[in-house]
Motif scaffolding. Structure first.
Motif, PDB file in Angstrom:
ATOM      1  N   PHE A 166      -2.976  -4.793   0.794  1.00  0.00           N
ATOM      2  CA  PHE A 166      -3.456  -6.138   1.127  1.00  0.00           C
ATOM      3  C   PHE A 166      -2.621  -6.744   2.253  1.00  0.00           C
ATOM      4  CE2 PHE A 166      -4.249  -5.798  -3.613  1.00  0.00           C
ATOM      5  CZ  PHE A 166      -5.593  -5.477  -3.488  1.00  0.00           C
ATOM      6  N   PHE A 167      -2.024  -5.904   3.075  1.00  0.00           N
ATOM      7  CA  PHE A 167      -1.323  -6.355   4.278  1.00  0.00           C
ATOM      8  C   PHE A 167      -2.246  -7.345   5.007  1.00  0.00           C
ATOM      9  CE2 PHE A 167       0.011  -5.820   8.733  1.00  0.00           C
ATOM     10  CZ  PHE A 167       1.382  -5.931   8.610  1.00  0.00           C
ATOM     11  N   PRO A 168      -1.684  -8.423   5.590  1.00  0.00           N
ATOM     12  CA  PRO A 168      -2.542  -9.490   6.130  1.00  0.00           C
ATOM     13  C   PRO A 168      -3.703  -9.031   7.024  1.00  0.00           C
ATOM     14  CG  PRO A 168      -0.248 -10.161   6.193  1.00  0.00           C
ATOM     15  CD  PRO A 168      -0.249  -8.746   5.706  1.00  0.00           C
ATOM     16  N   PHE A 221      -3.825  12.890  11.174  1.00  0.00           N
ATOM     17  CA  PHE A 221      -4.196  11.707  11.960  1.00  0.00           C
ATOM     18  C   PHE A 221      -4.337  10.520  11.009  1.00  0.00           C
ATOM     19  CE2 PHE A 221      -7.486   9.412  14.652  1.00  0.00           C
ATOM     20  CZ  PHE A 221      -6.651   9.158  15.717  1.00  0.00           C
ATOM     21  N   THR A 222      -3.204   9.877  10.708  1.00  0.00           N
ATOM     22  CA  THR A 222      -3.220   8.731   9.799  1.00  0.00           C
ATOM     23  C   THR A 222      -1.980   7.894  10.059  1.00  0.00           C
ATOM     24  OG1 THR A 222      -3.195   8.014   7.469  1.00  0.00           O
ATOM     25  CG2 THR A 222      -2.078  10.069   7.958  1.00  0.00           C
ATOM     26  N   TYR A 223      -1.902   6.761   9.369  1.00  0.00           N
ATOM     27  CA  TYR A 223      -0.700   5.949   9.412  1.00  0.00           C
ATOM     28  C   TYR A 223       0.416   6.679   8.658  1.00  0.00           C
ATOM     29  CZ  TYR A 223       2.376   1.947   8.971  1.00  0.00           C
ATOM     30  OH  TYR A 223       3.459   1.111   9.029  1.00  0.00           O
ATOM     31  N   VAL A 224       1.645   6.459   9.078  1.00  0.00           N
ATOM     32  CA  VAL A 224       2.781   7.231   8.570  1.00  0.00           C
ATOM     33  C   VAL A 224       3.008   7.074   7.060  1.00  0.00           C
ATOM     34  CG1 VAL A 224       4.528   5.439   9.013  1.00  0.00           C
ATOM     35  CG2 VAL A 224       5.194   7.849   9.042  1.00  0.00           C
ATOM     36  N   ALA A 225       2.584   5.936   6.493  1.00  0.00           N
ATOM     37  CA  ALA A 225       2.866   5.681   5.075  1.00  0.00           C
ATOM     38  C   ALA A 225       2.401   6.824   4.176  1.00  0.00           C
ATOM     39  CB  ALA A 225       2.195   4.377   4.636  1.00  0.00           C
ATOM     40  N   THR A 226       1.268   7.404   4.518  1.00  0.00           N
ATOM     41  CA  THR A 226       0.688   8.454   3.685  1.00  0.00           C
ATOM     42  C   THR A 226       1.666   9.620   3.521  1.00  0.00           C
ATOM     43  OG1 THR A 226      -1.329   7.862   4.885  1.00  0.00           O
ATOM     44  CG2 THR A 226      -1.509   9.618   3.270  1.00  0.00           C
ATOM     45  N   VAL A 227       2.229  10.067   4.629  1.00  0.00           N
ATOM     46  CA  VAL A 227       3.094  11.242   4.572  1.00  0.00           C
ATOM     47  C   VAL A 227       4.527  10.849   4.157  1.00  0.00           C
ATOM     48  CG1 VAL A 227       3.712  11.196   7.022  1.00  0.00           C
ATOM     49  CG2 VAL A 227       3.726  13.353   5.834  1.00  0.00           C
ATOM     50  N   GLU A 281      -7.053   8.879  -3.127  1.00  0.00           N
ATOM     51  CA  GLU A 281      -7.694   8.330  -1.921  1.00  0.00           C
ATOM     52  C   GLU A 281      -6.851   7.194  -1.341  1.00  0.00           C
ATOM     53  OE1 GLU A 281     -11.535   7.747  -4.427  1.00  0.00           O
ATOM     54  OE2 GLU A 281     -12.048   7.410  -2.320  1.00  0.00           O
ATOM     55  N   ASP A 282      -6.478   7.322  -0.096  1.00  0.00           N
ATOM     56  CA  ASP A 282      -5.794   6.223   0.590  1.00  0.00           C
ATOM     57  C   ASP A 282      -6.878   5.313   1.184  1.00  0.00           C
ATOM     58  OD1 ASP A 282      -4.460   4.476   2.242  1.00  0.00           O
ATOM     59  OD2 ASP A 282      -3.084   5.974   3.058  1.00  0.00           O
ATOM     60  N   THR A 283      -7.101   4.190   0.492  1.00  0.00           N
ATOM     61  CA  THR A 283      -8.201   3.288   0.836  1.00  0.00           C
ATOM     62  C   THR A 283      -7.693   2.030   1.547  1.00  0.00           C
ATOM     63  OG1 THR A 283      -9.127   4.118  -1.242  1.00  0.00           O
ATOM     64  CG2 THR A 283     -10.353   2.382  -0.189  1.00  0.00           C
ATOM     65  N   GLY A 319       0.801  -1.229   0.000  1.00  0.00           N
ATOM     66  CA  GLY A 319       0.000   0.000   0.000  1.00  0.00           C
ATOM     67  C   GLY A 319       0.825   1.267   0.000  1.00  0.00           C
ATOM     68  N   THR A 320       2.046   1.180   0.515  1.00  0.00           N
ATOM     69  CA  THR A 320       2.918   2.354   0.518  1.00  0.00           C
ATOM     70  C   THR A 320       3.426   2.627  -0.896  1.00  0.00           C
ATOM     71  OG1 THR A 320       3.595   1.678   2.747  1.00  0.00           O
ATOM     72  CG2 THR A 320       4.907   3.384   1.681  1.00  0.00           C
ATOM     73  N   ASP A 321       3.863   1.572  -1.574  1.00  0.00           N
ATOM     74  CA  ASP A 321       4.251   1.712  -2.983  1.00  0.00           C
ATOM     75  C   ASP A 321       3.083   2.261  -3.807  1.00  0.00           C
ATOM     76  OD1 ASP A 321       6.752   0.673  -2.565  1.00  0.00           O
ATOM     77  OD2 ASP A 321       6.524  -1.039  -3.930  1.00  0.00           O
ATOM     78  N   ALA A 322       1.887   1.789  -3.520  1.00  0.00           N
ATOM     79  CA  ALA A 322       0.712   2.233  -4.284  1.00  0.00           C
ATOM     80  C   ALA A 322       0.585   3.752  -4.229  1.00  0.00           C
ATOM     81  CB  ALA A 322      -0.551   1.555  -3.745  1.00  0.00           C
ATOM     82  N   LEU A 323       0.775   4.319  -3.030  1.00  0.00           N
ATOM     83  CA  LEU A 323       0.710   5.776  -2.879  1.00  0.00           C
ATOM     84  C   LEU A 323       1.839   6.454  -3.646  1.00  0.00           C
ATOM     85  CD1 LEU A 323      -0.090   5.853   0.934  1.00  0.00           C
ATOM     86  CD2 LEU A 323      -1.508   6.963  -0.810  1.00  0.00           C
ATOM     87  N   GLN A 324       3.030   5.884  -3.538  1.00  0.00           N
ATOM     88  CA  GLN A 324       4.188   6.484  -4.205  1.00  0.00           C
ATOM     89  C   GLN A 324       4.013   6.463  -5.727  1.00  0.00           C
ATOM     90  OE1 GLN A 324       8.076   4.977  -3.097  1.00  0.00           O
ATOM     91  NE2 GLN A 324       8.961   5.673  -5.035  1.00  0.00           N
TER      92      GLN A 324
END
Ligand SMILES: *Cc1c(COP(=O)(O)O)cnc(C)c1O
Length: 374
Positions: free
Chosen positions: A188-190, A85-91, A157-159, A61-66
């Motif tokens: 699709f992290f477990p 207020f989100t998981y760090v991957a977004t920023v 959108e970070d879904t 999901g992090t690659d997806a954003l990148q």
């Protein structure tokens, strides 16, 4: 009663074990481990499920954003607005691409990006907005899309926490989370609502040209084999993960229903508890309950958490520290920004066990134990 878990992946696996085992073994026997037919099949099945024209599977999901940000042509110095207020991957990916992250306040009721703070943060350098559908309920996409149109901005959108959620616009149209903006991303992290047995992710778009570009960037910027038009990345969903996801996708709606059943049980148990606030339900969005998150008031949240742990009930805090206070993302630009809502949430939220296999016996024990805390 067996051990209560935050997420019960074994219990879920056991119910579909035969199909999963066979699917994995078939990939092993086929030796088509990378870009095998399972990946293509999963891609097209997910397109059908989401009613979106293009799904591009990738490694996480992090690659997806990148990849989404690279494909939109965002350039160093461009500002990208997202929720604090989100998981760090977004920023993280914003920073990694040398774009400028602009963190904004969230709505204390919905936990999602606050449209007013979002609009106030727009400057001539702003290029994109990343709304995150936190815990499984859509952000205020009506407002986000209006603001984006008015200022000519991309919406990503970070879904990762909300696959399967549906958003209803004022005009009556209904869209799946991740298919509303220019591009959507998921993981699709477990432990995610549609999780594989390793890492995985995907990018969605309805735009043909953008879809082609995303596919190219995810594959070394390659247009045809050994011809590279742009600098890309290597980000693939492997065939074994795709085979697992193909077995799980048909169950996604029933998994969401199970999560909602557990959430309703929690809601009923806690609605009259004065020191707890049950999660808000936005009439415009369905909720897929990636997390069931309560707000506490007038108690010590961390004491509640360790009390529950002693009673055999895991509970988590998503997320304890706002991004603008994380060492990696501190910036004097935030000195004068008001993050009262975000900080109050960091101090007060607690998430209870939430998964597809929760039994009534477990729910009874969890709710009774929580209520006995005070
Ligand atoms: C899990 C998650 C991601 C990252 O997904 P990975 O597959 O772990 O890279 C991004 N954003 C949010 C909101 C998430 O919850």
């Amino acid at each position: 009663m067996k051990n209560i878990q935050m997420v019960d992946l074994i219990g879920q696996y056991e119910k579909i074990k035969e199909g999963i085992d066979e699917a994995i073994l078939n990939v092993v026997k086929s030796s088509q481990y990378i870009n095998g037919p399972e990946v293509k099949e999963f891609q097209s099945e997910l397109e059908d499920y989401l009613e979106v024209n293009h799904v591009i599977p990738c490694a996480n999901g992090t690659d997806a954003l990148q990849i989404a940000m690279m494909a939109l042509g965002l350039q160093p110095g461009d500002e990208v607005i997202t929720a604090n207020f989100t998981y760090v991957a977004t920023v993280e990916v914003i920073g990694l691409l040398n774009l400028t992250p602009v963190l904004v306040e969230v709505n204390p009721t919905t936990f999602n990006i606050d449209p007013e703070s979002l609009e106030k943060a727009i400057t001539p350098r702003t290029k994109a907005i990343v709304p995150v559908h936190l815990y499984g309920q859509c952000a205020n996409m009506e407002e986000v899309m209006n603001i984006a149109a008015k200022h000519n901005l991309f919406v990503i959108e970070d879904t990762a926490q909300a696959i399967g959620a549906e958003y209803k616009f004022d005009d009556g149209s209904v869209k799946k989370a991740g298919t509303i903006g220019h591009v959507g991303t998921t993981s699709f992290f477990p432990s995610k609502n549609l999780g594989c047995y390793g890492d995985g992710g995907a990018i969605f778009t309805n735009d043909l040209e953008l879809g082609k570009k995303i596919k190219m960037i995810a594959n070394h910027g390659q247009s045809t084999q050994y011809y590279h038009d742009e600098i890309g990345v290597n980000s693939r969903l492997d065939s074994i993960q795709a085979a697992v996801l193909r077995k799980k996708l048909p169950h996604l709606d029933s998994y969401i229903a199970n999560r909602n059943k557990a959430a309703e049980y929690y809601d009923k148990a806690f609605e009259n508890v004065s020191w707890l606030t049950i999660p808000y339900r936005d009439p415009k969005s369905t909720h897929v309950f990636h997390q069931y998150t309560l707000k506490t008031k007038g108690i010590n949240r961390d004491e509640l958490r360790s009390y529950l742990s002693k009673k055999g009930i895991p509970a988590m805090v998503y997320y304890p520290l706002p991004l603008h206070k994380q060492k990696a993302y501190q910036d004097s630009r935030y000195d004068k920004v008001d993050f009262t809502n975000t900080e109050a949430l960091n101090a007060s939220v607690i998430s209870l066990p939430m998964h597809t296999e929760l039994t009534e016996e477990e729910l009874l024990y969890i709710t009774e134990t929580v209520k006995e805390f005070k």
